[in-house]
Design a protein around this motif. Structure first.
Motif, mmCIF file in Angstrom:
data_model
loop_
_atom_site.group_PDB
_atom_site.id
_atom_site.type_symbol
_atom_site.label_atom_id
_atom_site.label_comp_id
_atom_site.label_asym_id
_atom_site.label_seq_id
_atom_site.Cartn_x
_atom_site.Cartn_y
_atom_site.Cartn_z
ATOM 1 N N GLY A 90 0.817 -1.209 0.000
ATOM 2 C CA GLY A 90 0.000 0.000 0.000
ATOM 3 C C GLY A 90 0.847 1.254 0.000
ATOM 4 O O GLY A 90 1.768 1.387 0.801
ATOM 5 N N GLY A 91 0.587 2.153 -0.923
ATOM 6 C CA GLY A 91 1.332 3.401 -1.025
ATOM 7 C C GLY A 91 2.537 3.345 -1.938
ATOM 8 O O GLY A 91 3.129 4.379 -2.249
ATOM 9 N N ASP A 92 2.910 2.151 -2.398
ATOM 10 C CA ASP A 92 4.072 2.028 -3.288
ATOM 11 C C ASP A 92 3.738 2.470 -4.700
ATOM 12 O O ASP A 92 2.630 2.235 -5.193
ATOM 13 N N THR A 93 4.710 3.082 -5.365
ATOM 14 C CA THR A 93 4.588 3.485 -6.764
ATOM 15 C C THR A 93 5.881 3.127 -7.481
ATOM 16 O O THR A 93 6.964 3.370 -6.965
ATOM 17 N N VAL A 94 5.759 2.531 -8.655
ATOM 18 C CA VAL A 94 6.918 2.168 -9.474
ATOM 19 C C VAL A 94 6.745 2.806 -10.842
ATOM 20 O O VAL A 94 5.652 2.778 -11.415
ATOM 21 N N GLN A 95 7.821 3.391 -11.362
ATOM 22 C CA GLN A 95 7.803 4.007 -12.687
ATOM 23 C C GLN A 95 8.795 3.282 -13.579
ATOM 24 O O GLN A 95 9.952 3.108 -13.205
ATOM 25 N N ILE A 96 8.335 2.873 -14.757
ATOM 26 C CA ILE A 96 9.190 2.224 -15.749
ATOM 27 C C ILE A 96 9.186 3.111 -16.984
ATOM 28 O O ILE A 96 8.118 3.501 -17.469
ATOM 29 N N THR A 97 10.375 3.428 -17.481
ATOM 30 C CA THR A 97 10.474 4.337 -18.622
ATOM 31 C C THR A 97 11.291 3.715 -19.744
ATOM 32 O O THR A 97 12.014 2.748 -19.538
ATOM 33 N N GLY A 98 11.166 4.318 -20.912
ATOM 34 C CA GLY A 98 11.963 3.905 -22.060
ATOM 35 C C GLY A 98 11.454 2.626 -22.700
ATOM 36 O O GLY A 98 10.281 2.273 -22.613
ATOM 37 N N LYS A 99 12.339 1.909 -23.344
ATOM 38 C CA LYS A 99 11.999 0.685 -24.069
ATOM 39 C C LYS A 99 11.348 -0.346 -23.156
ATOM 40 O O LYS A 99 10.464 -1.086 -23.584
ATOM 41 N N GLU A 100 11.764 -0.411 -21.899
ATOM 42 C CA GLU A 100 11.208 -1.369 -20.949
ATOM 43 C C GLU A 100 9.716 -1.151 -20.729
ATOM 44 O O GLU A 100 8.987 -2.076 -20.381
ATOM 45 N N ALA A 101 9.232 0.073 -20.920
ATOM 46 C CA ALA A 101 7.816 0.381 -20.717
ATOM 47 C C ALA A 101 6.940 -0.097 -21.874
ATOM 48 O O ALA A 101 5.721 -0.060 -21.778
ATOM 49 N N GLN A 102 7.545 -0.575 -22.954
ATOM 50 C CA GLN A 102 6.789 -0.958 -24.141
ATOM 51 C C GLN A 102 6.263 -2.390 -24.105
ATOM 52 O O GLN A 102 5.362 -2.735 -24.847
ATOM 53 N N SER A 103 6.808 -3.236 -23.242
ATOM 54 C CA SER A 103 6.389 -4.634 -23.231
ATOM 55 C C SER A 103 5.049 -4.810 -22.526
ATOM 56 O O SER A 103 4.604 -3.952 -21.760
ATOM 57 N N ALA A 104 4.399 -5.942 -22.787
ATOM 58 C CA ALA A 104 3.188 -6.303 -22.053
ATOM 59 C C ALA A 104 3.593 -6.567 -20.600
ATOM 60 O O ALA A 104 4.701 -7.024 -20.330
ATOM 61 N N MET A 105 2.710 -6.241 -19.672
ATOM 62 C CA MET A 105 2.984 -6.453 -18.249
ATOM 63 C C MET A 105 1.796 -7.153 -17.616
ATOM 64 O O MET A 105 0.652 -6.949 -18.021
ATOM 65 N N THR A 106 2.088 -8.007 -16.635
ATOM 66 C CA THR A 106 1.044 -8.727 -15.925
ATOM 67 C C THR A 106 1.051 -8.355 -14.455
ATOM 68 O O THR A 106 2.030 -7.791 -13.951
ATOM 69 N N GLN A 107 -0.049 -8.672 -13.760
ATOM 70 C CA GLN A 107 -0.184 -8.345 -12.342
ATOM 71 C C GLN A 107 -0.869 -9.473 -11.584
ATOM 72 O O GLN A 107 -1.517 -10.326 -12.200
ATOM 73 N N ILE A 108 -0.718 -9.453 -10.271
ATOM 74 C CA ILE A 108 -1.434 -10.373 -9.395
ATOM 75 C C ILE A 108 -1.612 -9.689 -8.050
ATOM 76 O O ILE A 108 -0.753 -8.897 -7.625
ATOM 77 N N GLY A 109 -2.718 -9.966 -7.405
ATOM 78 C CA GLY A 109 -2.967 -9.393 -6.088
ATOM 79 C C GLY A 109 -4.273 -9.903 -5.522
ATOM 80 O O GLY A 109 -5.009 -10.653 -6.166
ATOM 81 N N THR A 110 -4.564 -9.500 -4.307
ATOM 82 C CA THR A 110 -5.763 -9.914 -3.613
ATOM 83 C C THR A 110 -7.012 -9.581 -4.421
ATOM 84 O O THR A 110 -7.100 -8.509 -5.008
ATOM 85 N N ASN A 111 -7.962 -10.522 -4.438
ATOM 86 C CA ASN A 111 -9.226 -10.319 -5.157
ATOM 87 C C ASN A 111 -9.877 -9.010 -4.738
ATOM 88 O O ASN A 111 -10.083 -8.768 -3.558
ATOM 89 N N GLY A 112 -10.179 -8.156 -5.708
ATOM 90 C CA GLY A 112 -10.828 -6.865 -5.451
ATOM 91 C C GLY A 112 -9.879 -5.717 -5.206
ATOM 92 O O GLY A 112 -10.291 -4.550 -5.203
ATOM 93 N N GLN A 113 -8.606 -5.997 -4.995
ATOM 94 C CA GLN A 113 -7.621 -4.935 -4.786
ATOM 95 C C GLN A 113 -7.413 -4.181 -6.086
ATOM 96 O O GLN A 113 -7.495 -4.747 -7.170
ATOM 97 N N LYS A 114 -7.125 -2.881 -5.992
ATOM 98 C CA LYS A 114 -6.977 -2.030 -7.184
ATOM 99 C C LYS A 114 -5.565 -1.495 -7.319
ATOM 100 O O LYS A 114 -4.914 -1.157 -6.336
ATOM 101 N N LEU A 115 -5.130 -1.391 -8.563
ATOM 102 C CA LEU A 115 -3.900 -0.687 -8.911
ATOM 103 C C LEU A 115 -4.285 0.465 -9.827
ATOM 104 O O LEU A 115 -5.167 0.324 -10.671
ATOM 105 N N THR A 116 -3.617 1.592 -9.659
ATOM 106 C CA THR A 116 -3.785 2.711 -10.568
ATOM 107 C C THR A 116 -2.590 2.702 -11.515
ATOM 108 O O THR A 116 -1.447 2.621 -11.063
ATOM 109 N N VAL A 117 -2.876 2.758 -12.802
ATOM 110 C CA VAL A 117 -1.832 2.667 -13.816
ATOM 111 C C VAL A 117 -1.898 3.915 -14.697
ATOM 112 O O VAL A 117 -2.952 4.280 -15.204
ATOM 113 N N TYR A 118 -0.747 4.576 -14.847
ATOM 114 C CA TYR A 118 -0.620 5.730 -15.744
ATOM 115 C C TYR A 118 0.300 5.300 -16.884
ATOM 116 O O TYR A 118 1.383 4.754 -16.630
#
Length: 121
Positions: A90-118
């Protein structure tokens, strides 16, 4: 070494020593500026897509506001697991930039938990 770093004060145009009292300024650049799109991902407890691959994307910012559950994401798009991805508490934010930001990304977490993605090009 930190005492050797200085930045230009916009008001006085003079060098100001960097310290805990006077840290370097935080500036949003064009990379993370007005071109960002915000979305919310609701997790199901299973590995799922966070963002699809996009060859024009330059930045992905992932933020977890939930304090009651851990989440993780895999910036390479593989099968994601809480113990094998980039952890987000909770409260963590990660920023990925450049070529690394172009790939598909997957996630996992507790059912109903939300992530905000920019994302931005």
């Amino acid at each position: 070494m930190a005492q050797d770093i200085a930045y230009q004060s916009a008001a006085q145009r003079s060098a100001v020593p960097v310290s805990e009292v006077r840290p370097l300024p935080v500036v949003l650049t064009t990379l993370t500026g007005a071109a960002l799109t915000r979305s919310t991902v609701i997790m199901t407890g299973a590995s799922a897509e966070l963002v699809p691959a996009d060859p024009t994307r330059r930045v992905v910012i992932v933020s977890s506001a939930n304090a009651n559950g851990d989440a993780a994401f895999d910036p390479t798009g593989g099968l994601c697991a809480l113990d094998a991805g980039i952890s987000l508490s909770g409260g963590d934010t990660v920023q990925i930039t450049g070529k690394e930001a172009q790939s598909a990304m997957t996630q996992i977490g507790t059912n109903g938990q939300k992530l905000t993605v920019y994302t931005g090009a």
